[in-house]
Write a protein that holds these residues in place. Structure first.
Motif, mmCIF file in Angstrom:
data_model
loop_
_atom_site.group_PDB
_atom_site.id
_atom_site.type_symbol
_atom_site.label_atom_id
_atom_site.label_comp_id
_atom_site.label_asym_id
_atom_site.label_seq_id
_atom_site.Cartn_x
_atom_site.Cartn_y
_atom_site.Cartn_z
ATOM 1 N N GLU A 14 -6.452 12.556 13.900
ATOM 2 C CA GLU A 14 -5.568 11.751 15.267
ATOM 3 C C GLU A 14 -7.052 11.058 16.061
ATOM 4 O O GLU A 14 -6.586 9.984 16.628
ATOM 5 C CB GLU A 14 -4.735 12.563 15.624
ATOM 6 C CG GLU A 14 -3.701 12.761 14.986
ATOM 7 C CD GLU A 14 -2.617 13.669 15.529
ATOM 8 O OE1 GLU A 14 -2.520 13.977 16.807
ATOM 9 O OE2 GLU A 14 -1.453 14.266 14.994
ATOM 10 N N HIS A 15 -7.597 11.839 16.282
ATOM 11 C CA HIS A 15 -8.837 11.334 17.326
ATOM 12 C C HIS A 15 -10.505 11.589 16.968
ATOM 13 O O HIS A 15 -10.777 12.584 16.388
ATOM 14 C CB HIS A 15 -8.980 12.355 18.386
ATOM 15 C CG HIS A 15 -9.832 11.859 19.734
ATOM 16 N ND1 HIS A 15 -9.630 10.850 20.442
ATOM 17 C CD2 HIS A 15 -11.160 12.677 20.156
ATOM 18 C CE1 HIS A 15 -10.644 10.739 21.111
ATOM 19 N NE2 HIS A 15 -11.437 11.653 21.031
ATOM 20 N N ASP A 16 -10.672 10.281 16.584
ATOM 21 C CA ASP A 16 -12.195 10.016 15.910
ATOM 22 C C ASP A 16 -12.832 9.956 17.364
ATOM 23 O O ASP A 16 -12.999 8.938 17.797
ATOM 24 C CB ASP A 16 -12.046 8.784 14.920
ATOM 25 C CG ASP A 16 -13.516 8.640 14.494
ATOM 26 O OD1 ASP A 16 -14.273 8.979 14.803
ATOM 27 O OD2 ASP A 16 -13.392 8.153 13.142
ATOM 28 N N THR A 17 -13.873 10.943 17.438
ATOM 29 C CA THR A 17 -14.786 10.921 18.361
ATOM 30 C C THR A 17 -15.850 9.726 18.361
ATOM 31 O O THR A 17 -16.123 9.118 19.335
ATOM 32 C CB THR A 17 -15.555 12.333 18.417
ATOM 33 O OG1 THR A 17 -16.177 12.585 17.497
ATOM 34 C CG2 THR A 17 -14.432 13.353 18.873
ATOM 35 N N LEU A 18 -16.249 9.462 17.106
ATOM 36 C CA LEU A 18 -17.191 8.443 17.160
ATOM 37 C C LEU A 18 -16.748 6.915 17.350
ATOM 38 O O LEU A 18 -17.221 6.338 18.200
ATOM 39 C CB LEU A 18 -17.826 8.406 15.687
ATOM 40 C CG LEU A 18 -18.964 7.437 15.420
ATOM 41 C CD1 LEU A 18 -20.012 7.545 16.480
ATOM 42 C CD2 LEU A 18 -19.433 7.259 14.043
ATOM 43 N N ALA A 19 -15.396 6.933 16.873
ATOM 44 C CA ALA A 19 -14.617 5.736 17.200
ATOM 45 C C ALA A 19 -14.314 5.569 18.684
ATOM 46 O O ALA A 19 -14.713 4.522 19.238
ATOM 47 C CB ALA A 19 -13.435 5.392 16.333
ATOM 48 N N ALA A 20 -14.034 6.691 19.423
ATOM 49 C CA ALA A 20 -13.727 6.639 20.681
ATOM 50 C C ALA A 20 -15.108 6.319 21.529
ATOM 51 O O ALA A 20 -15.161 5.616 22.375
ATOM 52 C CB ALA A 20 -13.334 7.820 21.294
ATOM 53 N N TYR A 21 -16.175 6.722 20.965
ATOM 54 C CA TYR A 21 -17.580 6.568 21.540
ATOM 55 C C TYR A 21 -17.818 4.915 21.513
ATOM 56 O O TYR A 21 -18.422 4.313 22.554
ATOM 57 C CB TYR A 21 -18.473 7.350 20.906
ATOM 58 C CG TYR A 21 -20.142 6.892 21.251
ATOM 59 C CD1 TYR A 21 -20.606 7.349 22.270
ATOM 60 C CD2 TYR A 21 -20.659 6.037 20.389
ATOM 61 C CE1 TYR A 21 -21.903 7.054 22.749
ATOM 62 C CE2 TYR A 21 -22.053 5.836 20.858
ATOM 63 C CZ TYR A 21 -22.459 6.281 21.831
ATOM 64 O OH TYR A 21 -23.877 5.882 22.331
ATOM 65 N N ALA A 22 -17.411 4.449 20.405
ATOM 66 C CA ALA A 22 -17.754 3.191 20.198
ATOM 67 C C ALA A 22 -16.775 2.071 20.701
ATOM 68 O O ALA A 22 -16.782 0.998 20.615
ATOM 69 C CB ALA A 22 -17.806 2.826 18.663
ATOM 70 N N GLY A 23 -15.604 2.655 21.439
ATOM 71 C CA GLY A 23 -14.720 1.912 21.788
ATOM 72 C C GLY A 23 -13.579 1.058 21.106
ATOM 73 O O GLY A 23 -13.142 0.070 21.256
ATOM 74 N N THR A 24 -13.208 2.011 19.884
ATOM 75 C CA THR A 24 -12.264 1.268 19.114
ATOM 76 C C THR A 24 -11.284 2.344 18.707
ATOM 77 O O THR A 24 -11.732 3.681 18.906
ATOM 78 C CB THR A 24 -13.007 0.383 17.790
ATOM 79 O OG1 THR A 24 -11.836 -0.233 17.027
ATOM 80 C CG2 THR A 24 -13.865 1.473 16.928
ATOM 81 N N THR A 25 -10.528 2.092 17.576
ATOM 82 C CA THR A 25 -9.548 3.028 17.154
ATOM 83 C C THR A 25 -10.082 3.909 15.649
ATOM 84 O O THR A 25 -9.720 5.043 15.724
ATOM 85 C CB THR A 25 -8.185 2.365 16.846
ATOM 86 O OG1 THR A 25 -8.401 1.545 15.884
ATOM 87 C CG2 THR A 25 -7.671 1.987 18.182
ATOM 88 N N ASP A 26 -10.693 3.145 15.132
ATOM 89 C CA ASP A 26 -11.057 3.651 13.753
ATOM 90 C C ASP A 26 -12.620 3.560 13.499
ATOM 91 O O ASP A 26 -13.254 2.644 13.901
ATOM 92 C CB ASP A 26 -10.217 3.175 12.771
ATOM 93 C CG ASP A 26 -8.757 3.134 12.896
ATOM 94 O OD1 ASP A 26 -8.278 4.198 12.246
ATOM 95 O OD2 ASP A 26 -8.283 2.685 13.610
ATOM 96 N N LYS A 27 -13.209 4.361 12.782
ATOM 97 C CA LYS A 27 -14.557 4.423 12.581
ATOM 98 C C LYS A 27 -14.997 3.139 11.661
ATOM 99 O O LYS A 27 -15.938 2.250 11.918
ATOM 100 C CB LYS A 27 -14.864 5.712 11.805
ATOM 101 C CG LYS A 27 -16.317 5.773 11.379
ATOM 102 C CD LYS A 27 -16.842 7.165 10.709
ATOM 103 C CE LYS A 27 -18.258 7.188 10.414
ATOM 104 N NZ LYS A 27 -18.625 8.427 9.558
ATOM 105 N N ALA A 28 -14.110 2.867 10.974
ATOM 106 C CA ALA A 28 -14.242 1.852 10.022
ATOM 107 C C ALA A 28 -14.316 0.320 10.660
ATOM 108 O O ALA A 28 -15.083 -0.802 10.241
ATOM 109 C CB ALA A 28 -13.324 1.465 8.721
ATOM 110 N N LEU A 29 -13.687 0.215 11.939
ATOM 111 C CA LEU A 29 -13.690 -1.060 12.745
ATOM 112 C C LEU A 29 -14.911 -1.014 13.740
ATOM 113 O O LEU A 29 -14.917 -2.123 14.251
ATOM 114 C CB LEU A 29 -12.181 -0.847 13.441
ATOM 115 C CG LEU A 29 -11.075 -1.202 12.572
ATOM 116 C CD1 LEU A 29 -9.820 -0.932 13.484
ATOM 117 C CD2 LEU A 29 -11.137 -2.070 11.759
ATOM 118 N N ILE A 30 -15.583 -0.218 13.671
ATOM 119 C CA ILE A 30 -16.814 -0.337 14.704
ATOM 120 C C ILE A 30 -17.559 -1.337 14.240
ATOM 121 O O ILE A 30 -18.088 -1.579 13.168
ATOM 122 C CB ILE A 30 -17.645 1.174 14.486
ATOM 123 C CG1 ILE A 30 -17.036 2.376 15.141
ATOM 124 C CG2 ILE A 30 -18.954 1.047 15.350
ATOM 125 C CD1 ILE A 30 -17.476 3.830 15.092
#
Length: 257
Positions: A14-30
């Motif tokens: 539910e919470h992707d820390t890497l995506a949050a770090y990059a300012g998006t919802t999902d890792k694939a969208l970074i």
């Protein structure tokens, strides 16, 4: 060579820390240098000859983005191995598998891998040796499997050549869980091979072949000459490193024009 490719683009809970770090919802969208990691991986696969690119996704946002890129979408399962199993059942073999966080992926890495797979293999995995990796990127931190013929890191490229490759996926799930404790992987092969591993007398190829035989398939380890093929984006340090590399590559391309 034309092929079908699966890009694993599921979310980390539910919470992707890497995506949050990059300012998006999902890792694939970074986004790196203006393009999402999913877009980068898909473009490399297409340029290598991928005629059908399918993404395994777990969020609506990634699904919408994938479709905007012309990528087919499958619903991800509870983990990467199970998602791969379901994709193999839906798409059939042969199937090339990679991950959305393989942001550095290059077409020639893919074509070289496909060309080097033994004709008799049911499944193949790409790995790079530590010396090759550190010559190209000394400051990266990777997890290595230590064998008699070197220390090896996975390159997030797999080839499921035949329907029999399905037998390897459950084993892959167990191996992935133990990747930071390689002795536990070899322990599955029995005390003799474990003893050879612990005394650095077991080669990578022998270990992979033995794992394949355990589930009744022919498995092959393919050696990558490209050290950067082992670099994916698992944490903020990886993201900063890959961003630097891609920005440098873009600068060199602009300078050459």
């Amino acid at each position: 060579m034309s092929f079908t490719a699966l890009v694993l683009a599921g979310s980390r809970g539910e919470h992707d820390t890497l995506a949050a770090y990059a300012g998006t919802t999902d890792k694939a969208l970074i986004e790196i240098d203006g393009r999402s990691m999913l877009a980068r991986a898909a473009e490399a696969l297409t340029q290598a000859g991928g005629s059908r690119i399918v993404a395994s996704v777990s969020s609506d946002a990634v699904a919408v983005h994938a479709r905007s890129l012309g990528i087919e979408v499958l619903k991800a399962a509870s983990g990467p191995s199970r998602s791969t199993s379901e994709a193999l059942a839906a798409l059939g073999a042969p199937l090339l598998v990679t991950t959305a966080d393989h942001a550095l992926l290059q077409p020639d890495w893919v074509t070289r891998f496909l060309n080097d797979i033994p004709a008799e293999a049911d499944v193949a995995v790409l790995l790079a040796e530590r010396g090759t990796i550190e010559r190209e990127i000394p400051k990266t931190r990777r997890t290595y499997l230590r064998f008699a013929d070197g220390d090896w890191s996975g390159c997030n490229l797999f080839y499921l050549a035949t329907p029999q490759a399905a037998r390897a996926i459950a084993l892959w799930e167990r191996v992935e869980a133990d990747r930071k404790r390689p002795w536990r992987i070899v322990w599955r092969l029995g005390p003799k091979l474990l003893a050879r591993y612990l005394t650095r007398r077991l080669t990578l190829g022998d270990a992979v072949s033995a794992l394949g035989r355990r589930v009744g398939i022919r498995a092959a380890a393919v050696v990558s000459p490209f050290g950067l093929a082992a670099v994916d984006v698992d944490n903020p340090d990886d993201l900063e490193l890959v961003s630097e590399l891609l920005e440098a590559r873009a600068y060199l391309c602009r300078s050459a024009e």
